[in-house]
Design an enzyme around this catalytic site. Structure first.
Site, PDB file in Angstrom:
ATOM      1  N   GLU A 136       0.622  -1.585  -0.129  1.00  0.00           N
ATOM      2  CA  GLU A 136       0.009   0.275   0.155  1.00  0.00           C
ATOM      3  C   GLU A 136       0.765   1.104   0.395  1.00  0.00           C
ATOM      4  O   GLU A 136       0.288   2.473  -0.469  1.00  0.00           O
ATOM      5  CB  GLU A 136      -0.782   0.065   1.727  1.00  0.00           C
ATOM      6  CG  GLU A 136      -1.902  -0.933   1.507  1.00  0.00           C
ATOM      7  CD  GLU A 136      -3.612  -0.673   0.137  1.00  0.00           C
ATOM      8  OE1 GLU A 136      -3.216   0.443  -0.279  1.00  0.00           O
ATOM      9  OE2 GLU A 136      -3.573  -2.205  -0.382  1.00  0.00           O
ATOM     10  N   GLU A 145      -2.476   8.818  -0.524  1.00  0.00           N
ATOM     11  CA  GLU A 145      -2.837   7.899  -1.824  1.00  0.00           C
ATOM     12  C   GLU A 145      -2.043   8.793  -2.476  1.00  0.00           C
ATOM     13  O   GLU A 145      -2.134  10.058  -2.837  1.00  0.00           O
ATOM     14  CB  GLU A 145      -4.238   7.609  -1.784  1.00  0.00           C
ATOM     15  CG  GLU A 145      -4.735   7.492  -2.780  1.00  0.00           C
ATOM     16  CD  GLU A 145      -5.870   7.617  -3.326  1.00  0.00           C
ATOM     17  OE1 GLU A 145      -7.068   6.723  -1.883  1.00  0.00           O
ATOM     18  OE2 GLU A 145      -6.711   7.804  -4.100  1.00  0.00           O
TER      19      GLU A 145
END
Ligand SMILES: *[C@@H]1O[C@H](CO)[C@@H](O)[C@H](O)[C@H]1NC(C)=O
Length: 277
Positions: A136, A145
């Site tokens: 991730e 992100e």
């Protein structure tokens, strides 16, 4: 309970895949901080002490040993942690943010993490957590992100009226497992002790909160899968299955599996069956 899927997740690219969240409402109350001195455990009844009555079953915070006596800090050594983060390029923002100390500190709220079942199950759970975090974040390179701040998508699902989105706040992926959506930031904040709806950025500015947010998601959605022995593939399904499983993103699935088997090898445990999804 089926995971909540959204087409929005299909828009995500690169490392910052958003977590497909599943909300499990029937959780136990948040662990209390007894205010014990360093080195003391807060027992299930809220008293401070050092022996098994305090650090064993039900231990709420401090150096809890859990039901199988495993100390996660003995398994997640500095060299294990460094073996991951050292693979991130020097320019990564995560390199000066994510630390082993922050991870261990965050465990104070989640005494069952890595301490339930056999020693092998504990090691598999730890290997799986760090495998997903590696995927991730790119070896703890990224805190947020990619493109999360610039997108118009606030990751706000207004159906969840108990977790109302704050104006101008975005609930894109942040932290080791890229916590996403208002319906995760809200309850994660309540459990951890910060205002997840008004201050979601805390997950990207406070390393302990960041690990706590990842562990909060993990304990609700993934920990039961690991401890019931469903295999690593089921953990992928729980975290991002709608986007990746069933042949949709085989490279990402293969990456996660590769990290997991690597970490299992390092920790001296077999990875088990049903690795893929
Ligand atoms: C919001 O959540 C509801 C209930 O789970 C779901 O049916 C809906 O598709 C979600 N909407 C978005 C945009 O994710």
């Amino acid at each position: 309970m089926a995971p909540l899927n959204s087409k929005h997740n299909l828009l995500l690219t690169l490392l910052g895949t958003g977590i497909l969240a599943a909300i499990f409402l029937s959780e136990t109350a948040a662990g209390q901080n007894c205010g014990c001195d360093t080195g003391n455990c807060c027992s299930q009844f809220g008293f401070c002490g050092v022996d098994n009555d305090y650090c064993g079953t039900g231990c709420q915070s401090g150096p809890c040993t859990g039901s199988n006596g495993i100390s996660v800090s003995d398994i997640v050594t500095q060299s294990f942690f460094d073996g991951i983060i050292n693979q991130a390029p020097a320019t990564c923002v995560g390199k000066s943010f994510f630390t082993r100390a922050a991870f261990l500190n965050a465990l104070s709220l989640f005494s069952a993490f890595g301490t339930v079942g056999t020693t092998d199950v504990s090691k598999q759970e730890i290997a799986a957590f760090f495998a997903h975090a590696t995927h991730e974040t790119g070896f703890f390179c990224n805190i947020e992100e990619n493109g999360g701040a610039s997108t118009n998508d606030a990751y706000c699902n207004a159906t969840y009226t108990e977790y109302p989105c704050a104006a101008n706040k975005k609930y894109y992926g942040r932290g080791p497992l890229q916590l996403s959506w208002n319906y995760n930031y809200g309850p994660a904040g309540s459990f951890i002790g910060f205002d997840g709806l008004n201050n979601p950025e805390t997950v990207a500015t406070d390393a302990v909160v960041s690990f706590k947010a990842a562990l909060w998601f993990w304990m609700r959605n993934v920990h039961p899968i690991v401890t019931f022995g469903q295999g690593f593939g089921a953990t992928i399904q729980a975290i991002n299955g709608f986007v990746e499983c069933g042949g949709k993103e085989p490279d990402k699935v293969a990456n996660r599996v590769q990290y997991y088997t690597n970490y299992c090898n390092q920790l001296g445990v077999a990875p088990g069956d049903n690795l893929s999804c």
